[in-house]
Motif scaffolding. Sequence first.
Motif, PDB file in Angstrom:
ATOM      1  N   TRP A   1       0.838  -1.204   0.000  1.00  0.00           N
ATOM      2  CA  TRP A   1       0.000   0.000   0.000  1.00  0.00           C
ATOM      3  C   TRP A   1       0.874   1.255   0.000  1.00  0.00           C
ATOM      4  CZ3 TRP A   1      -2.676  -4.050  -0.515  1.00  0.00           C
ATOM      5  CH2 TRP A   1      -4.064  -4.074  -0.548  1.00  0.00           C
ATOM      6  N   ALA A   2       1.933   1.249   0.814  1.00  0.00           N
ATOM      7  CA  ALA A   2       2.813   2.421   0.876  1.00  0.00           C
ATOM      8  C   ALA A   2       3.604   2.587  -0.421  1.00  0.00           C
ATOM      9  CB  ALA A   2       3.765   2.288   2.064  1.00  0.00           C
ATOM     10  N   ALA A   3       4.034   1.474  -1.025  1.00  0.00           N
ATOM     11  CA  ALA A   3       4.758   1.566  -2.302  1.00  0.00           C
ATOM     12  C   ALA A   3       3.866   2.149  -3.387  1.00  0.00           C
ATOM     13  CB  ALA A   3       5.271   0.185  -2.703  1.00  0.00           C
ATOM     14  N   PHE A   4       2.606   1.740  -3.399  1.00  0.00           N
ATOM     15  CA  PHE A   4       1.658   2.310  -4.358  1.00  0.00           C
ATOM     16  C   PHE A   4       1.520   3.811  -4.127  1.00  0.00           C
ATOM     17  CE2 PHE A   4      -2.778   3.428  -5.462  1.00  0.00           C
ATOM     18  CZ  PHE A   4      -2.769   3.108  -6.813  1.00  0.00           C
ATOM     19  N   ALA A   5       1.403   4.212  -2.868  1.00  0.00           N
ATOM     20  CA  ALA A   5       1.283   5.638  -2.556  1.00  0.00           C
ATOM     21  C   ALA A   5       2.538   6.399  -2.965  1.00  0.00           C
ATOM     22  CB  ALA A   5       1.022   5.822  -1.064  1.00  0.00           C
ATOM     23  N   ARG A   6       3.675   5.755  -2.830  1.00  0.00           N
ATOM     24  CA  ARG A   6       4.923   6.448  -3.142  1.00  0.00           C
ATOM     25  C   ARG A   6       5.121   6.595  -4.644  1.00  0.00           C
ATOM     26  NH1 ARG A   6       7.469   4.051   0.082  1.00  0.00           N
ATOM     27  NH2 ARG A   6       7.658   5.720   1.631  1.00  0.00           N
ATOM     28  N   GLY A   7       4.928   5.510  -5.403  1.00  0.00           N
ATOM     29  CA  GLY A   7       5.288   5.580  -6.806  1.00  0.00           C
ATOM     30  C   GLY A   7       4.274   5.029  -7.783  1.00  0.00           C
ATOM     31  N   GLY A   8       3.144   4.485  -7.288  1.00  0.00           N
ATOM     32  CA  GLY A   8       2.110   4.021  -8.189  1.00  0.00           C
ATOM     33  C   GLY A   8       2.169   2.563  -8.549  1.00  0.00           C
ATOM     34  N   SER A   9       3.239   1.849  -8.156  1.00  0.00           N
ATOM     35  CA  SER A   9       3.320   0.409  -8.414  1.00  0.00           C
ATOM     36  C   SER A   9       3.486  -0.297  -7.078  1.00  0.00           C
ATOM     37  CB  SER A   9       4.510   0.089  -9.322  1.00  0.00           C
ATOM     38  OG  SER A   9       4.615  -1.307  -9.538  1.00  0.00           O
ATOM     39  N   PRO A  10       2.571  -1.195  -6.713  1.00  0.00           N
ATOM     40  CA  PRO A  10       2.569  -1.729  -5.350  1.00  0.00           C
ATOM     41  C   PRO A  10       3.603  -2.805  -5.065  1.00  0.00           C
ATOM     42  CG  PRO A  10       0.726  -2.630  -6.589  1.00  0.00           C
ATOM     43  CD  PRO A  10       1.376  -1.611  -7.464  1.00  0.00           C
ATOM     44  N   HIS A  11       4.047  -3.557  -6.078  1.00  0.00           N
ATOM     45  CA  HIS A  11       4.950  -4.687  -5.825  1.00  0.00           C
ATOM     46  C   HIS A  11       5.523  -5.134  -7.171  1.00  0.00           C
ATOM     47  CE1 HIS A  11       6.299  -8.732  -4.689  1.00  0.00           C
ATOM     48  NE2 HIS A  11       6.230  -8.338  -3.438  1.00  0.00           N
ATOM     49  N   PRO A  12       6.816  -5.456  -7.223  1.00  0.00           N
ATOM     50  CA  PRO A  12       7.402  -5.833  -8.520  1.00  0.00           C
ATOM     51  C   PRO A  12       6.800  -7.090  -9.131  1.00  0.00           C
ATOM     52  CG  PRO A  12       8.959  -6.177  -6.705  1.00  0.00           C
ATOM     53  CD  PRO A  12       7.829  -5.379  -6.157  1.00  0.00           C
ATOM     54  N   ASP A  13       6.241  -7.990  -8.304  1.00  0.00           N
ATOM     55  CA  ASP A  13       5.653  -9.225  -8.824  1.00  0.00           C
ATOM     56  C   ASP A  13       4.150  -9.113  -9.094  1.00  0.00           C
ATOM     57  OD1 ASP A  13       8.128 -10.471  -8.614  1.00  0.00           O
ATOM     58  OD2 ASP A  13       7.733 -11.177  -6.568  1.00  0.00           O
ATOM     59  N   TRP A  14       3.577  -7.955  -8.811  1.00  0.00           N
ATOM     60  CA  TRP A  14       2.134  -7.787  -8.920  1.00  0.00           C
ATOM     61  C   TRP A  14       1.791  -7.346 -10.336  1.00  0.00           C
ATOM     62  CZ3 TRP A  14      -0.918  -5.132  -4.398  1.00  0.00           C
ATOM     63  CH2 TRP A  14      -2.300  -5.240  -4.626  1.00  0.00           C
ATOM     64  N   ASN A  15       1.217  -8.242 -11.122  1.00  0.00           N
ATOM     65  CA  ASN A  15       0.875  -7.925 -12.501  1.00  0.00           C
ATOM     66  C   ASN A  15      -0.256  -6.909 -12.555  1.00  0.00           C
ATOM     67  OD1 ASN A  15       1.806 -10.744 -12.114  1.00  0.00           O
ATOM     68  ND2 ASN A  15       1.869 -10.769 -14.335  1.00  0.00           N
ATOM     69  N   ARG A  16      -0.140  -5.970 -13.480  1.00  0.00           N
ATOM     70  CA  ARG A  16      -1.264  -5.071 -13.720  1.00  0.00           C
ATOM     71  C   ARG A  16      -2.484  -5.881 -14.171  1.00  0.00           C
ATOM     72  NH1 ARG A  16       2.935  -1.464 -14.719  1.00  0.00           N
ATOM     73  NH2 ARG A  16       2.477   0.739 -14.256  1.00  0.00           N
ATOM     74  N   PHE A  17      -3.642  -5.371 -13.817  1.00  0.00           N
ATOM     75  CA  PHE A  17      -4.896  -6.014 -14.208  1.00  0.00           C
ATOM     76  C   PHE A  17      -5.114  -5.863 -15.714  1.00  0.00           C
ATOM     77  CE2 PHE A  17      -9.383  -5.715 -15.256  1.00  0.00           C
ATOM     78  CZ  PHE A  17      -9.913  -6.840 -14.658  1.00  0.00           C
ATOM     79  N   ASP A  18      -5.650  -6.908 -16.339  1.00  0.00           N
ATOM     80  CA  ASP A  18      -6.180  -6.753 -17.691  1.00  0.00           C
ATOM     81  C   ASP A  18      -7.435  -7.599 -17.802  1.00  0.00           C
ATOM     82  OD1 ASP A  18      -5.667  -9.365 -19.338  1.00  0.00           O
ATOM     83  OD2 ASP A  18      -3.767  -8.998 -18.306  1.00  0.00           O
ATOM     84  N   ALA A  19      -8.316  -7.195 -18.684  1.00  0.00           N
ATOM     85  CA  ALA A  19      -9.646  -7.800 -18.761  1.00  0.00           C
ATOM     86  C   ALA A  19      -9.613  -9.246 -19.220  1.00  0.00           C
ATOM     87  CB  ALA A  19     -10.530  -6.973 -19.692  1.00  0.00           C
ATOM     88  N   ASP A  20      -8.517  -9.669 -19.859  1.00  0.00           N
ATOM     89  CA  ASP A  20      -8.424 -11.048 -20.318  1.00  0.00           C
ATOM     90  C   ASP A  20      -7.922 -11.980 -19.212  1.00  0.00           C
ATOM     91  OD1 ASP A  20      -9.309 -10.446 -22.918  1.00  0.00           O
ATOM     92  OD2 ASP A  20      -7.292  -9.804 -23.484  1.00  0.00           O
ATOM     93  N   ALA A  21      -6.791 -11.634 -18.613  1.00  0.00           N
ATOM     94  CA  ALA A  21      -6.179 -12.522 -17.626  1.00  0.00           C
ATOM     95  C   ALA A  21      -6.731 -12.330 -16.217  1.00  0.00           C
ATOM     96  CB  ALA A  21      -4.668 -12.323 -17.610  1.00  0.00           C
TER      97      ALA A  21
END
Length: 491
Positions: free
Chosen positions: A448-468
């Motif tokens: 949560w803090a990493a997201f607040a700091r730079g917009g990406s919460p975790h290096p292993d956390w894939n961005r959401f997409d409607a297919d996957a």
Amino acid sequence: MIIRTAHGPVEGTTSEGVSSFKGIPFAAPPVGPLRFRPPSPPEPWAAVRPATHYGPAAVQPRDVLLEGMFGQPAFPTDEASCLTLNIWTQGPHGPVRPVMVWLHGGAFLTGSGRDSVFDGSRLARHHDVVVVTLNYRLGALGFLYLKDLLGSQYAESGNVGLLDQVAALDWVRDNIAAFGGDPANVTLFGQSAGAMSVASLMTMPSAAGLFQKAIAQSGSAEYAHTTERATDVTRQMLAALSIPEEAAGALLDVPAVDLLNAQQGVSEAMRTRGDGLGLPFAPVVDGSVLPRVPLEAIRNGAGARIPLLLGTNLEEGRLFLIGPGAPTMDEDSLSALFDAAYPDPIAAREAFQVTGQDASPSGLFAALIGEQMFRAPAARLAEAHASITPDVWLYLFTWRSSARNGDLGACHSLELPFIFDNLDQPGVHKFTGLEPPAELAHTMSCAWAAFARGGSPHPDWNRFDADAHWAMTFDEDSRPVADPLRPVRRL
């Protein structure tokens, strides 16, 4: 430590490198002619104002379930002095820090920024962020729509609770730099009704530019009252108070306790009828403060530049099956619900069971609540926002509580002490069970803090997409999973 704000100096307390400032007014007392009206700025003060204790919560009924669960007394409440906020910071020196502004949940009826679970000390200390929690008007005092009965001067009355949140964000913009925060890097995060508020503020003209990132935990962007429905609730309130419609202006002078009693009666009657999803008071699509249902607005590009982190808990509905007044469920009643919800109810039940849901009638009822009220709306919001921005991250909290003989499971609100890293706050063990995993709290608060700091919460956390439909599953072994509830989602 003394900090000078735009309205006057405040003095907080410092412990273990974190300074806290509590009970700072961000708006004038919303009483007298300001009842049911948008918030006004607070009166300035010259002398140093102690900011060492929380202010009272907004007027609200007792939350017997949470009081019993956490063993905490009811919040002190007051209509006049409830619009306050609280700040935790490592101080005004050094580089400016990301700001995280928290909106509490409670079905727009209960809750407060003073809840001990929301203490921001650890987030501020361990992640070098500035944390803000706040109160906003609740129930009838925050969401009673009066324009149709009292005229255009009350056009915004159905959303003054949201406008309180906007006023707090205005205050943050104007003052947070003095506390070491960056007014150009504000993350708005909230849970349940707080998450619904986050979705609403993403689309509200008055909130534009006041926050740069958003986190919505177990909320929906789909539920808002029409003006017709909101006026019907107002008429029910007048009837409960024995006030004729032509004398609706008398609501300005009704004691808060009488409003609360009437509100309770209206709420109970709606629950008995199965009306309103337990939300008799909620944001109103008034065409002005809230121009459209948030999901519709987001599908049409509102909030397009705001990165969004959102998700739900695996067994949201289990929280609503405990405590006094909780519904009971037998096989016949459950079958009727699934028959009404799905064209192929047998396949639907099998899908829930395949995803690890409890197969008992009460377990599947809880799963159905969680799916319809939280998970499916979150997926639709993720899909809508991802269609206009790539910066969407979805999560699923799957860790199960051992409290109450395991009956809570991964229920609604269970993630909260993990997000704030407050597993040792008084009473929390009654919710999480003994020895909840501290590493999970570290993982989630870091994300949560990493997201607040730079917009990406975790290096292993894939961005959401409607297919996957990638989601980060949070448990003792947290990891990204593609479409973790696919059998249910495909329903």
